[in-house]
Design a protein around this motif. Structure first.
Motif, PDB file in Angstrom:
ATOM      1  N   PRO B  67       0.831  -1.222   0.000  1.00 16.12           N
ATOM      2  CA  PRO B  67       0.000   0.000   0.000  1.00 16.12           C
ATOM      3  C   PRO B  67       0.861   1.266   0.000  1.00 16.12           C
ATOM      4  CG  PRO B  67      -0.660  -1.515   1.754  1.00 16.12           C
ATOM      5  CD  PRO B  67       0.633  -2.021   1.217  1.00 16.12           C
ATOM      6  N   SER B  68       0.295   2.331  -0.584  1.00 13.54           N
ATOM      7  CA  SER B  68       0.988   3.628  -0.522  1.00 13.54           C
ATOM      8  C   SER B  68       0.698   4.309   0.815  1.00 13.54           C
ATOM      9  CB  SER B  68       0.505   4.548  -1.649  1.00 13.54           C
ATOM     10  OG  SER B  68       0.559   3.894  -2.869  1.00 13.54           O
ATOM     11  N   GLY B  69      -0.397   3.935   1.436  1.00 14.80           N
ATOM     12  CA  GLY B  69      -0.743   4.532   2.723  1.00 14.80           C
ATOM     13  C   GLY B  69      -1.803   3.711   3.427  1.00 14.80           C
ATOM     14  N   GLY B  70      -2.019   4.038   4.698  1.00 13.05           N
ATOM     15  CA  GLY B  70      -3.054   3.350   5.462  1.00 13.05           C
ATOM     16  C   GLY B  70      -2.535   2.093   6.127  1.00 13.05           C
ATOM     17  N   SER B  71      -3.451   1.381   6.773  1.00 12.74           N
ATOM     18  CA  SER B  71      -3.019   0.166   7.469  1.00 12.74           C
ATOM     19  C   SER B  71      -3.996  -0.983   7.245  1.00 12.74           C
ATOM     20  CB  SER B  71      -2.873   0.447   8.967  1.00 12.74           C
ATOM     21  OG  SER B  71      -4.132   0.430   9.588  1.00 12.74           O
ATOM     22  N   ILE B  72      -3.443  -2.197   7.328  1.00 10.32           N
ATOM     23  CA  ILE B  72      -4.247  -3.418   7.213  1.00 10.32           C
ATOM     24  C   ILE B  72      -4.005  -4.240   8.468  1.00 10.32           C
ATOM     25  CG2 ILE B  72      -4.607  -5.560   5.925  1.00 10.32           C
ATOM     26  CD1 ILE B  72      -3.397  -4.069   3.462  1.00 10.32           C
ATOM     27  N   GLN B  73      -5.056  -4.484   9.203  1.00 13.12           N
ATOM     28  CA  GLN B  73      -4.951  -5.360  10.368  1.00 13.12           C
ATOM     29  C   GLN B  73      -5.771  -6.609  10.103  1.00 13.12           C
ATOM     30  OE1 GLN B  73      -6.040  -3.566  14.057  1.00 13.12           O
ATOM     31  NE2 GLN B  73      -4.048  -2.622  14.345  1.00 13.12           N
ATOM     32  N   ILE B  74      -5.121  -7.753  10.232  1.00 11.96           N
ATOM     33  CA  ILE B  74      -5.815  -9.032  10.069  1.00 11.96           C
ATOM     34  C   ILE B  74      -5.590  -9.845  11.334  1.00 11.96           C
ATOM     35  CG2 ILE B  74      -6.036 -11.109   8.654  1.00 11.96           C
ATOM     36  CD1 ILE B  74      -5.002  -9.485   6.263  1.00 11.96           C
ATOM     37  N   PHE B  75      -6.647 -10.384  11.883  1.00 16.98           N
ATOM     38  CA  PHE B  75      -6.602 -11.115  13.162  1.00 16.98           C
ATOM     39  C   PHE B  75      -5.981 -10.231  14.261  1.00 16.98           C
ATOM     40  CE2 PHE B  75      -5.541 -14.404   9.802  1.00 16.98           C
ATOM     41  CZ  PHE B  75      -6.857 -14.767   9.589  1.00 16.98           C
ATOM     42  N   GLY B  76      -6.209  -8.925  14.170  1.00 14.25           N
ATOM     43  CA  GLY B  76      -5.722  -7.995  15.188  1.00 14.25           C
ATOM     44  C   GLY B  76      -4.256  -7.619  15.057  1.00 14.25           C
ATOM     45  N   GLN B  77      -3.592  -8.120  13.990  1.00 13.00           N
ATOM     46  CA  GLN B  77      -2.167  -7.813  13.821  1.00 13.00           C
ATOM     47  C   GLN B  77      -1.930  -7.067  12.515  1.00 13.00           C
ATOM     48  OE1 GLN B  77      -0.972 -11.998  14.256  1.00 13.00           O
ATOM     49  NE2 GLN B  77       0.530 -11.286  15.742  1.00 13.00           N
ATOM     50  N   GLU B  78      -0.884  -6.241  12.519  1.00 13.60           N
ATOM     51  CA  GLU B  78      -0.524  -5.518  11.300  1.00 13.60           C
ATOM     52  C   GLU B  78       0.015  -6.513  10.269  1.00 13.60           C
ATOM     53  OE1 GLU B  78      -0.630  -2.318  10.246  1.00 13.60           O
ATOM     54  OE2 GLU B  78      -1.674  -1.651  12.056  1.00 13.60           O
ATOM     55  N   LEU B  79      -0.555  -6.503   9.080  1.00  9.99           N
ATOM     56  CA  LEU B  79      -0.115  -7.438   8.028  1.00  9.99           C
ATOM     57  C   LEU B  79       1.375  -7.254   7.721  1.00  9.99           C
ATOM     58  CD1 LEU B  79      -0.781  -9.563   5.833  1.00  9.99           C
ATOM     59  CD2 LEU B  79      -1.420  -7.685   4.331  1.00  9.99           C
ATOM     60  N   ALA B  80       1.815  -6.008   7.682  1.00 10.13           N
ATOM     61  CA  ALA B  80       3.213  -5.726   7.319  1.00 10.13           C
ATOM     62  C   ALA B  80       4.186  -6.308   8.342  1.00 10.13           C
ATOM     63  CB  ALA B  80       3.411  -4.223   7.190  1.00 10.13           C
ATOM     64  N   LYS B  81       3.722  -6.507   9.579  1.00  9.89           N
ATOM     65  CA  LYS B  81       4.653  -6.964  10.631  1.00  9.89           C
ATOM     66  C   LYS B  81       4.730  -8.477  10.755  1.00  9.89           C
ATOM     67  CE  LYS B  81       4.511  -2.789  13.390  1.00  9.89           C
ATOM     68  NZ  LYS B  81       3.754  -2.094  14.411  1.00  9.89           N
ATOM     69  N   ASP B  82       3.674  -9.193  10.359  1.00 11.79           N
ATOM     70  CA  ASP B  82       3.697 -10.651  10.479  1.00 11.79           C
ATOM     71  C   ASP B  82       3.053 -11.285   9.245  1.00 11.79           C
ATOM     72  OD1 ASP B  82       3.985 -13.229  11.394  1.00 11.79           O
ATOM     73  OD2 ASP B  82       2.247 -13.147  12.727  1.00 11.79           O
ATOM     74  N   ARG B  83       3.654 -11.009   8.106  1.00 10.43           N
ATOM     75  CA  ARG B  83       3.079 -11.450   6.829  1.00 10.43           C
ATOM     76  C   ARG B  83       2.843 -12.960   6.802  1.00 10.43           C
ATOM     77  NH1 ARG B  83       5.338 -13.747   2.604  1.00 10.43           N
ATOM     78  NH2 ARG B  83       4.285 -13.596   0.606  1.00 10.43           N
ATOM     79  N   GLU B  84       3.895 -13.727   7.094  1.00  9.85           N
ATOM     80  CA  GLU B  84       3.793 -15.185   6.943  1.00  9.85           C
ATOM     81  C   GLU B  84       2.811 -15.780   7.946  1.00  9.85           C
ATOM     82  OE1 GLU B  84       6.798 -13.624   7.025  1.00  9.85           O
ATOM     83  OE2 GLU B  84       7.224 -13.790   4.880  1.00  9.85           O
ATOM     84  N   GLY B  85       2.859 -15.287   9.188  1.00  6.15           N
ATOM     85  CA  GLY B  85       1.958 -15.803  10.227  1.00  6.15           C
ATOM     86  C   GLY B  85       0.501 -15.565   9.864  1.00  6.15           C
TER      87      GLY B  85
END
Lengths: 266, 263
Positions: B67-85
């Motif tokens: 993304p160019s901006g904004g945030s994505i949270q999946i299962f309460g976690q930031e996608l960018a921080k725990d992609r594989e999990g």
């Protein structure tokens, strides 16, 4: 690293070889044809050579061909494993899975190692029976020779993958054309001194040139040229590191520019 | 009529939370600061004309596009921080993302079960082959199957890890109506079993009407309307989704912005 992920990358390509006769066939076909072609050339050269040259021709020409095939097969196995997923429009499934890029890299390296050595052993046995080629006459030189060929094959392979990710499937021709472009400068079948001075300077930066020059020094002069091995190794360390960095950079660029979807939609 | 809708759970954090998500390429804005969330057990439809930003949104949720901006949270976690999990707990199917055509159905499912770390792979694959009526094709090359059968293989792959979030990008585009209906029901039932959520894009308005609890409509990268079908009907005073969609697409830009209703 997750070993199951690496095994998945390997298994996907083992399945492919089992399913595709062409893919299995190509592991042996090209090397065999080249072995016959260069074998006939060598036989003719032996006919017109002086006795002292005659005894080294098999080692310098057929030996060089066997090792060049190892380099080519390693590079091809790695590149085609990636292209196969591009051709089958599977790339998004792969990159959307929990597979880490470093696991993909490790899987491709192991795969190319496996396929490279299957082809290498086959050609070696064939060359032994057809032309009495004894590669162990190279002695300890075999080890740095083979290791360096592998690393240069991987380096070239990852550069091609980087370009494919960046520019899409239209640059797949690089998979075949880049190693062929490198071959004349590698001085596989002739000494590098044959090349024009400018090309000799360019050839210095090709690790395979140092390896094949070193091979001829062993065969023709019975001398292990450490200088060539050191230069080849230094260049390979640099090229392999740069190739991996380039591959990761292109992957990151592809994510920023949305290029991964082009790998299935082009 | 809807096909057995699931209510979103109250008081539980959303499975997917998208905040001000944006994607621009040089001077072209493809997704323009969209915000939405998907609750546990909910099926959300993502509608829009070609080029509205649906697939780019899905690809950002899969981290195929940054993304160019904004945030994505999946299962309460930031996608960018725990992609594989996160990717290990979700899955994806799309008509344009085929599985290797020269591998058999079983081989393809086996490869992806390794990638998704499925404990008892053989049993899981057998179960999915049965559920998606693929047992007789297990040894057949995937490329030799009809497009409908290939879609079923793609969906079977998407259920290998019992995903808690399923992203479906026009999954039934190549199917005839009866097979599409059966597959919709199967997908809904399987997701209900794990209380999973689905983000479903389609050009088929009836499909979205039938299967989705809530609908988000995109145009030129922006959310121009969202809500349940009933809410959209009341808001736009139209009977069916197709009429609502056509009316929205005909609106000029400023008017579209006024229709935006954050949830």
């Amino acid at each position: 690293m997750n070993r199951q992920h690496i095994w998945a990358v390997l298994l996907r390509n083992l399945y492919l070889v089992r399913r595709s006769q062409y893919r299995a066939f190509s592991l042996f076909y090209w090397a065999t044809v080249e072995l016959f072609l260069w074998g006939f050339v060598t036989l003719w050269l032996q006919d017109i050579s002086t006795p002292d040259v005659k005894i080294t021709l098999v080692a310098t020409v057929i030996g060089a061909l066997v090792f060049w095939d190892l380099f080519f097969r390693v590079q091809q196995s790695l590149t085609l494993a990636f292209l196969e997923d591009v051709w089958s429009r599977n790339m998004l499934n792969v990159f959307a899975s929990p597979l880490r890029p470093r696991e993909l890299v490790a899987g491709y390296i192991l795969l190319s190692l496996l396929f490279g050595f299957i082809s290498f052993v086959f050609v070696l046995v064939l060359a032994f029976f057809l032309y009495a080629l004894h590669i162990w006459s190279l002695g300890y030189y075999i080890l740095p020779f083979v290791v360096n060929l592998l690393f240069f094959g991987w380096a070239l392979g990852f550069v091609i993958l980087g370009f494919t990710i960046r520019y899409g499937p239209s640059v797949e021709i690089l998979a075949w054309s880049l190693p062929v472009l490198v071959q004349p400068l590698s001085a596989v079948f002739y000494p590098v001194s044959i090349l024009p001075p400018l090309l000799q300077k360019a050839a210095f930066f090709i690790p395979t040139m140092h390896l094949f020059e070193g091979m001829r020094a062993v065969v023709l002069e019975g001398r292990f040229d450490v200088g060539h091995v050191v230069w080849a190794s230094l260049l390979n360390v640099a090229y392999f590191a740069l190739a991996i960095v380039f591959f990761y950079w292109m992957l990151s660029l592809a994510r920023r520019r949305g290029l991964l979807s082009r790998l299935v939609m082009d | 009529m809807q096909e057995s809708r699931l209510p979103g759970s109250v008081g539980i954090p959303p499975i997917l939370k998208v905040t001000d998500l944006a994607k621009s390429y040089k001077h072209l804005t493809v997704v323009d600061r969209i915000s939405f969330q998907v609750e546990e057990g909910e099926v959300v439809g993502l509608l829009g004309p070609n080029g509205a930003g649906k697939t780019t949104t899905i690809h950002m949720l899969l981290s195929l596009v940054k993304p160019s901006g904004g945030s994505i949270q999946i299962f309460g976690q930031e996608l960018a921080k725990d992609r594989e999990g996160i990717l290990a707990r979700m899955n994806f199917a799309a008509g344009y993302a085929a599985l290797p055509y020269n591998l058999s159905v079983y081989e393809n499912l086996n490869i992806f079960s390794l990638l998704y770390g499925i404990p008892d792979r053989r049993a899981k694959i057998e179960q999915l082959l049965q559920e998606f009526q693929l047992t007789r094709f297990r040894k057949q090359r995937t490329g030799a199957l009809s497009s409908g059968e290939q879609t079923r293989v793609g969906l079977a792959k998407a259920f290998l890890n019992d995903p808690k979030l399923l992203l479906l990008d026009e999954p039934t585009a190549s199917l005839d109506p009866s097979i599409a209906r059966d597959l919709r029901a199967l997908v809904r039932n399987k997701m209900r079993a794990v209380q999973g959520a689905i983000l479903w894009t389609s050009h088929n308005m009836q499909e979205i009407e039938r299967v989705c609890d809530r609908i988000i409509i995109l145009k030129q990268g922006r959310i121009v309307a969202q809500g349940t079908l009933e809410q959209l009907r009341r808001q736009f005073e139209q009977d069916d989704l197709e009429e609502i969609f056509v009316a929205l697409m005909a609106l000029p830009e400023p008017a579209m912005e006024q229709t935006e209703r954050p949830r």
